[in-house]
Scaffold this motif. Structure first.
Motif, PDB file in Angstrom:
ATOM      1  N   LEU A 248       4.893  73.055  -1.129  1.00  0.00           N
ATOM      2  CA  LEU A 248       3.362  72.982  -1.300  1.00  0.00           C
ATOM      3  C   LEU A 248       2.687  73.811  -0.039  1.00  0.00           C
ATOM      4  O   LEU A 248       2.763  73.469   0.903  1.00  0.00           O
ATOM      5  N   GLN A 249       1.814  74.695  -0.759  1.00  0.00           N
ATOM      6  CA  GLN A 249       0.909  75.413   0.327  1.00  0.00           C
ATOM      7  C   GLN A 249      -0.274  74.529   0.668  1.00  0.00           C
ATOM      8  O   GLN A 249      -0.931  74.064  -0.474  1.00  0.00           O
ATOM      9  N   VAL A 250      -0.734  74.290   1.797  1.00  0.00           N
ATOM     10  CA  VAL A 250      -1.905  73.319   2.157  1.00  0.00           C
ATOM     11  C   VAL A 250      -2.921  74.337   2.522  1.00  0.00           C
ATOM     12  O   VAL A 250      -2.963  75.303   3.550  1.00  0.00           O
ATOM     13  N   THR A 251      -4.071  74.264   1.481  1.00  0.00           N
ATOM     14  CA  THR A 251      -5.152  75.156   1.963  1.00  0.00           C
ATOM     15  C   THR A 251      -6.199  74.748   2.947  1.00  0.00           C
ATOM     16  O   THR A 251      -6.929  75.491   3.408  1.00  0.00           O
ATOM     17  N   ALA A 252      -6.330  73.382   3.109  1.00  0.00           N
ATOM     18  CA  ALA A 252      -7.175  72.553   3.927  1.00  0.00           C
ATOM     19  C   ALA A 252      -6.295  71.457   4.622  1.00  0.00           C
ATOM     20  O   ALA A 252      -6.318  70.580   3.738  1.00  0.00           O
ATOM     21  N   TRP A 253      -5.904  71.501   6.000  1.00  0.00           N
ATOM     22  CA  TRP A 253      -5.220  70.503   6.333  1.00  0.00           C
ATOM     23  C   TRP A 253      -6.201  69.247   6.632  1.00  0.00           C
ATOM     24  O   TRP A 253      -7.346  69.546   7.191  1.00  0.00           O
ATOM     25  N   ASP A 254      -5.907  68.129   6.403  1.00  0.00           N
ATOM     26  CA  ASP A 254      -6.339  66.742   6.557  1.00  0.00           C
ATOM     27  C   ASP A 254      -5.312  65.810   6.573  1.00  0.00           C
ATOM     28  O   ASP A 254      -4.381  65.883   5.538  1.00  0.00           O
ATOM     29  N   SER A 259      -1.240  62.817   3.457  1.00  0.00           N
ATOM     30  CA  SER A 259      -0.813  61.257   2.998  1.00  0.00           C
ATOM     31  C   SER A 259      -0.754  61.425   1.414  1.00  0.00           C
ATOM     32  O   SER A 259       0.403  60.778   0.837  1.00  0.00           O
ATOM     33  N   ALA A 260      -1.521  61.970   0.613  1.00  0.00           N
ATOM     34  CA  ALA A 260      -1.255  62.294  -0.893  1.00  0.00           C
ATOM     35  C   ALA A 260      -0.107  62.931  -1.154  1.00  0.00           C
ATOM     36  O   ALA A 260       0.554  62.422  -1.959  1.00  0.00           O
ATOM     37  N   ALA A 261       0.322  63.724  -0.444  1.00  0.00           N
ATOM     38  CA  ALA A 261       1.533  64.599  -0.678  1.00  0.00           C
ATOM     39  C   ALA A 261       2.645  63.617  -0.493  1.00  0.00           C
ATOM     40  O   ALA A 261       3.816  63.612  -1.338  1.00  0.00           O
ATOM     41  N   LEU A 262       2.661  62.879   0.650  1.00  0.00           N
ATOM     42  CA  LEU A 262       3.648  61.934   0.745  1.00  0.00           C
ATOM     43  C   LEU A 262       3.868  60.601  -0.355  1.00  0.00           C
ATOM     44  O   LEU A 262       4.996  60.411  -0.928  1.00  0.00           O
ATOM     45  N   LEU A 263       2.746  60.271  -0.924  1.00  0.00           N
ATOM     46  CA  LEU A 263       2.791  59.416  -1.974  1.00  0.00           C
ATOM     47  C   LEU A 263       3.182  59.646  -3.143  1.00  0.00           C
ATOM     48  O   LEU A 263       4.031  59.131  -3.830  1.00  0.00           O
ATOM     49  N   GLY A 279      -2.269  76.240  11.672  1.00  0.00           N
ATOM     50  CA  GLY A 279      -1.591  75.086  12.261  1.00  0.00           C
ATOM     51  C   GLY A 279      -2.472  73.873  11.824  1.00  0.00           C
ATOM     52  O   GLY A 279      -3.588  73.810  11.935  1.00  0.00           O
ATOM     53  N   PRO A 280      -1.824  72.761  11.613  1.00  0.00           N
ATOM     54  CA  PRO A 280      -2.749  71.577  11.262  1.00  0.00           C
ATOM     55  C   PRO A 280      -3.225  70.846  12.340  1.00  0.00           C
ATOM     56  O   PRO A 280      -2.860  71.088  13.540  1.00  0.00           O
ATOM     57  N   PRO A 281      -4.531  70.155  12.179  1.00  0.00           N
ATOM     58  CA  PRO A 281      -4.971  69.396  13.419  1.00  0.00           C
ATOM     59  C   PRO A 281      -4.292  68.275  13.289  1.00  0.00           C
ATOM     60  O   PRO A 281      -3.361  67.833  12.686  1.00  0.00           O
ATOM     61  N   PRO A 282      -4.652  67.455  14.594  1.00  0.00           N
ATOM     62  CA  PRO A 282      -3.696  66.096  14.662  1.00  0.00           C
ATOM     63  C   PRO A 282      -3.997  65.198  13.317  1.00  0.00           C
ATOM     64  O   PRO A 282      -5.127  65.151  12.990  1.00  0.00           O
ATOM     65  N   LEU A 283      -2.916  64.851  12.848  1.00  0.00           N
ATOM     66  CA  LEU A 283      -3.227  64.065  11.341  1.00  0.00           C
ATOM     67  C   LEU A 283      -2.878  62.724  11.644  1.00  0.00           C
ATOM     68  O   LEU A 283      -1.983  62.172  12.146  1.00  0.00           O
ATOM     69  N   ARG A 284      -3.827  61.938  10.862  1.00  0.00           N
ATOM     70  CA  ARG A 284      -3.781  60.488  10.676  1.00  0.00           C
ATOM     71  C   ARG A 284      -3.278  60.168   9.402  1.00  0.00           C
ATOM     72  O   ARG A 284      -3.977  60.535   8.529  1.00  0.00           O
TER      73      ARG A 284
END
Length: 669
Positions: A248-254, A259-263, A279-284
């Motif tokens: 999956l290409q992520v167009t906006a990291w958050d 988390s939705a991709a994991l679920l 690159g992604p910012p720190p991800l919670r």
């Protein structure tokens, strides 16, 4: 009478999600009785399966039986209890039937087709949800909201009026339908079936493979400048571990998107491979402990998914053997490539797309397709691997094409041995430990034009099974401050990343002597030279500097050079060898041709000998009479005269007894 064959067919088990949603619709009817909505209650009770008894644990979802379904995998991965499962089903129930959505829209204060937290409380009050009332309901809801599987909309409205709905595209995943949330775009490139063997054998990569096999909650990171291509390598790693990847290409990291991709991946029993141009910012992550690895390809090596740990992998270029094996597997009908094809950054999906291109052409165009066609398609597919300011060359010349004195040839072979022996000297014996650039090879080729410097660089690269990146100064040097250094950095990085050898032709134009600062131009020219000194010293690849004017190079480069190879004009014996090399046996030589005379009479470098031989051959080929299509001394003398004029050299005339011009005819000038 029934057909026996039909009676023997197995009856498919009803989908457990549909059955659970029907039960939840029946329980909603109890809530409608409380609020006095008799028509709505009657409708819900009339839905198929709404009156089914509760599951053994008192919830709407039956216990797993048979093979796991998407809802089973999600519930097990999140560790949901009975109350959390029923709240999840309540958030999903609007998807069960359009009539259910209409009933919920009529109950909602804002007229949207979702249940509210207040409606969930009513269900708890009438014992339609497991537990002991609203207090336990709030605790179960808090746990469910923390997972991100359910969201509560409406922060600006009272708590009971907030909407409960499932995470975006979660129903589609649980129902076996396609679809991903906004911000997650399925990559259209092919899903590679195999990863490079030597890369898989690296210790960190082997550890990542084990994590995928065991469904360990870890983030696997592959940093590099081509994240979209590196994602294909990660997908091949997942397949090597026996799992199915989804790229999956992520167009906006958050954190919510990841988390939705994991679920959704947990529900679909796939392993998510995410990549983005930035690159992604720190991800919670809402579900850091979900038993599913997360694989990321990012241009930024600093990726944080705390408390989920990060395992970083090396994005090493692929050695020649791996590239040949990948191409042979993709195109078995062509056998094994005679030489490495494509850059060392060639990724599995690029191999497969190039193979598909070639196979289609072979099927539609009646022509023979060989490895040259594959190489052309690979170069087209991997064009982004070559930075601006450089030209990619696939070496074809070998040692037999070099005509050099023994000392120069020995130095070149010694340089090849130096690169091949790094594992023993640097790793086993520990020399140069801790020094940056210790795996680099820096060479200086000096001598007049046409003496074989560029050819020697190609032979050197070919002997090391590397491509050659030839620096194009016209595209590299910029009048804008800082742009030249930026372009140089891109070329050095691309060579290190792709394992290509670098050739700086006319190197004195870039690596010139630093001067006293008289104006701003002098200062910036000195800065460029200082940058090159530093970057060359820590370069972990093969760099060849070729120059006609060694005296113009900055003296500080001398200590950074591992080999200085002089290319002197060839002597008579070398010139004779060059004539024989450039006029091989298949060429039709006339009886009057005496290559020894040409070698003795004309003191030409190898490049001009090659040009003259080719020009004479074309003169002969243009003769109208087949009997005269031979390369004679007249054609050779004429071509040699032209080469002298082109190079601005004094022409000594034709050898005794030889006309200065070729015989008249179509081939004459």
């Amino acid at each position: 009478m029934a057909e026996p064959a039909l009676l023997s067919l197995p009856v498919p088990a009803p989908d457990r999600l549909d059955a659970a949603l029907a039960r939840m619709a029946g329980r909603l009817a109890a809530a409608l009785d409380v609020v006095g909505d008799e028509p709505g209650a009657r409708f819900l009770r009339g839905l198929p399966g709404a009156a089914a008894p509760a599951a053994p644990d008192g919830g709407c979802l039956d216990l797993p039986a048979g093979s796991a379904q998407p809802v089973d995998r999600l519930v097990a991965g999140l560790g949901l209890g009975t109350a959390e499962c029923d709240l999840l089903l309540l958030a999903l129930v609007a998807h069960a039937h359009e009539g259910v959505a209409a009933v919920l829209r009529g109950l909602h204060p804002r007229g949207v087709p979702w249940p509210t937290i207040g409606l969930a409380g009513t269900l708890a009050d009438v014992a339609a949800l497991p537990g002991r009332g609203r207090a336990e309901l709030r605790a179960a809801l808090a746990r469910l909201l923390d997972t991100g599987a359910v969201v509560a909309d409406g922060a600006d409205v009272p708590y009971p009026e907030r909407s409960l709905r499932s995470a975006p595209a979660l129903f589609e995943a649980l129902a076996g339908l396609p679809g991903w949330p906004d911000g997650l775009c399925p990559d259209p490139r092919p899903d590679p079936s195999a990863a490079p063997g030597s890369w898989l054998a690296r210790p960190a990569v082997a550890g990542a493979r084990t994590a995928v096999e065991r469904a360990t909650p870890v983030t696997v990171l592959l940093p590099g400048d081509r994240p979209g291509r590196l994602a294909g390598r990660l997908a091949a790693l997942v397949r090597a571990a026996g799992r199915t990847p989804v790229v999956l290409q992520v167009t906006a990291w958050d954190g919510a998107s990841v988390s939705a991709a994991l679920l959704l991946a947990q529900a679909r029993d796939v392993v998510p491979v995410l990549w983005g141009e930035a690159g992604p910012p720190p991800l919670r992550l809402a579900v850091p402990d979900l038993p599913l690895p997360l694989l990321l390809a990012s241009p930024d090596p600093d990726v944080r998914t705390w408390p989920r740990p990060v395992l970083a992998l090396p994005a090493d270029p692929h050695p020649a053997a791996d590239r040949c094996a990948a191409l042979a597997a993709a195109l078995p009908e062509l056998g094994r490539p005679p030489r490495p094809v494509g850059p060392a950054t060639l990724e599995p999906d690029e191999v497969e797309t190039a193979a598909a291109d070639v196979r289609l052409r072979a099927a539609l165009v009646p022509e023979e397709v060989g490895w040259d066609a594959v190489s052309a398609r690979v170069d087209a597919r991997a064009a982004d691997a070559v930075p601006p300011g450089a030209v990619l060359v696939h070496p074809e010349a070998d040692w037999d094409d070099l005509v050099l004195p023994g000392e120069q040839t020995a130095q070149l072979r010694e340089a090849v041995d130096r690169m091949r022996g790094q594992a023993r000297v640097l790793d086993e014996w520990g020399l140069l430990r801790g020094r940056r650039g210790r795996r680099g090879l820096r060479m200086l080729f000096t001598g007049p034009p046409g003496t074989g410097k560029s050819l020697a660089a190609e032979v050197l690269a070919g002997a090391l099974a590397r491509d050659l990146l030839v620096v194009d100064l016209s595209r590299l040097v910029s009048k804008w401050i800082g742009e030249t250094e930026k372009n140089l950095a891109a070329v050095f990085d691309a060579a290190e990343r792709g394992g290509a050898a670098l050739l700086f032709d006319e190197a004195d134009a870039l690596f010139g002597k630093r001067t006293e600062v008289g104006d701003a131009r002098d200062r910036y020219a000195n800065l460029e030279t200082a940058y090159l000194l530093t970057r060359l010293e820590r370069f972990d690849g093969v760099a060849v500097l070729a120059t006609n004017l060694r005296q113009n190079l900055d003296p500080a480069f001398a200590r950074r050079i591992d080999f200085v190879v002089p290319f002197d004009p060839p002597d008579e014996a070398a010139r004779l060898a060059l004539w024989r090399h450039h006029l091989p046996a298949p060429a039709p030589l006339a009886a009057d041709v005496d290559l020894a005379v040409l070698a003795a009479f004309y003191e030409l470098p190898g490049a001009l000998i090659r040009n003259a031989a080719v020009a004479a051959a074309f003169l002969a080929a243009a003769e109208p009479s087949p009997a005269r299509r031979t390369i004679g001394m007249a054609q050779l003398a004429h071509a040699i005269r032209r080469e002298h004029l082109k190079a601005g050299l004094p022409y000594p005339g034709a050898p005794p007894g030889i006309a200065a011009d070729p015989p008249t005819g179509r081939g004459a000038p």
